[in-house]
Design an enzyme around this catalytic site. Structure first.
Site, short mmCIF file in Angstrom:
data_model
loop_
_atom_site.label_atom_id
_atom_site.label_comp_id
_atom_site.label_asym_id
_atom_site.label_seq_id
_atom_site.Cartn_x
_atom_site.Cartn_y
_atom_site.Cartn_z
N GLU A 1 0.82 -1.21 0.00
CA GLU A 1 0.00 0.00 0.00
C GLU A 1 0.86 1.26 0.00
O GLU A 1 0.57 2.23 -0.72
CB GLU A 1 -0.93 0.00 1.22
N CYS B 1 -2.74 -4.35 7.07
CA CYS B 1 -2.37 -4.62 8.46
C CYS B 1 -2.86 -3.51 9.38
O CYS B 1 -2.96 -2.34 8.98
CB CYS B 1 -0.86 -4.81 8.58
N ALA C 1 15.02 -35.87 -8.84
CA ALA C 1 15.23 -36.14 -10.27
C ALA C 1 15.49 -37.63 -10.42
O ALA C 1 16.21 -38.24 -9.62
CB ALA C 1 16.40 -35.33 -10.81
N THR D 1 22.75 -37.52 2.18
CA THR D 1 22.92 -36.60 1.04
C THR D 1 24.15 -35.73 1.24
O THR D 1 24.93 -35.50 0.30
CB THR D 1 21.67 -35.72 0.86
N GLY E 1 17.49 -37.68 -0.01
CA GLY E 1 17.46 -38.95 -0.72
C GLY E 1 16.16 -39.70 -0.49
O GLY E 1 15.28 -39.25 0.27
N SER F 1 10.25 -40.97 4.55
CA SER F 1 9.80 -40.66 5.91
C SER F 1 8.78 -39.51 5.90
O SER F 1 7.82 -39.52 6.67
CB SER F 1 10.99 -40.31 6.81
#
Length: 342
Positions: A51, A76, A155, A197, A286, A292
């Protein structure tokens, strides 16, 4: 016409995508007699809100009292890093305010609207509200559930592998797709990987291939502190959090965070991230880590890059859970991109 001008406000809001977190993306358009006389967007966290930027572009401020202000999120009503935007609208005695979404942030959530109405300003809400919720889905998810918006990405080769049989990584996606991946990183507040990883790939976890990118927070799950030595995550080049079961420690912008139990580890970590203002996380770990997240159902979006590479054997890619629809599919040269989201 309300939808036309709100669509423009949403376009402006999206320009702040990589820079405003943990704030939402907000755009503002000021209209007098069906002509735009001012517009702006929230450009960077801590800087002026949409704004304010829009009002600063209005040349003839005398027109404001007969103007309609279109804003993608409820103005706000509290003092944060900047003064309340509702007060700015009241100060200039604007005629009407059209709002896309009510702010889910508890300190605002309807109070900005009430403040405007109490000042005699006409307020309309819910214009293109679904588009606004989609634009700020990270912000809405975080404030409505107390957990960040989670994007999971990997990927895989055309025959469904993410790494070689011995665990060593390989370049699966093409260079152009990698630029897109770095843009994805810049759009999220944090990027998360697991122990394996880091040990295998030694990733930098930044957005170096996206020009002038805002690097995400690096997040590593290393429950038993197995990562030792000269790894990139320890280079202090960007803020890094390491969640574990053994210690709390802060060393410059490297922080170890101890969680009390292996039970509910992911939920406790995600809750902790939300409390730190991290509204979204890109998971690039990974298959084991990704699985998980799937098992505990902590995911909102999945992005799969499938190349035309044939590996014949290797580590199997994760499987997209059933029930999450494919919402977009496109190609980047020889790579296919699949986006799944609720």
């Amino acid at each position: 016409m309300d939808q036309v001008f709100m669509q423009r406000a949403l376009q402006l809001a999206a320009l702040g995508r990589e820079w405003v977190s943990p704030n939402p993306m907000v755009g503002c358009v000021i209209v007098h007699n069906d002509l735009i006389i001012g517009e702006g967007f929230h450009q960077k966290y801590g800087d002026a809100h949409a704004e304010v930027n829009a009002f600063n572009t209005v040349i003839n401020k005398d027109l404001l009292s007969e103007s309609t202000v279109y804003v993608t999120l409820e103005p706000c009503s509290h003092f944060g890093k900047t003064p309340p935007c509702a007060d700015l609208l009241i100060k200039h005695k604007v005629k009407k305010v059209v709002i896309c979404n009510t702010d889910p942030f508890p300190q605002v959530s309807g109070t900005g609207i009430k403040k405007l109405q109490a000042a005699g300003i006409e307020v309309i809400t819910g214009v293109l509200d679904k588009a606004g919720e989609e634009l700020n889905k990270r912000f809405f998810k975080a404030h409505q559930t107390g957990l960040p918006y989670v994007v999971i990405k990997w990927a895989e080769t055309s025959d469904g592998f993410v790494a070689q049989k011995d665990g060593n990584s390989l370049a699966i996606s093409n260079a152009t797709t990698n630029i897109t991946v770095h843009r994805w990183r810049a759009e999220e507040a944090g990027i998360l990987v697991g122990t394996n990883t880091v040990l295998t790939d030694n990733p930098q976890l930044n957005a170096r291939n996206w020009p002038e990118a805002n690097n995400p927070l690096r997040i590593v799950i290393d429950k038993n502190l197995r990562i030792k030595g000269d790894f990139n995550i320890f280079d202090r080049k960007q803020k890094t959090l390491i969640y574990n079961l053994h210690k709390n420690q802060i060393d410059e912008n490297l922080e170890f965070i101890q969680l009390n139990s292996d039970a509910n580890f992911l939920k406790n970590m995600l809750s902790n991230l939300k409390r730190r203002g991290i509204n979204s996380v890109l998971v690039e770990g990974g298959p084991q880590l990704i699985q998980s997240f799937f098992e505990e159902q902590y995911y909102d979006e999945i992005r799969v890059i499938k190349s035309d590479m044939v590996l014949k054997e290797g580590i199997n890619a994760p499987k997209v859970p059933s029930g999450i629809p494919l919402v977009k599919k496109y190609s980047i040269l020889n790579d296919q991109i699949f986006i799944f989201a609720f």
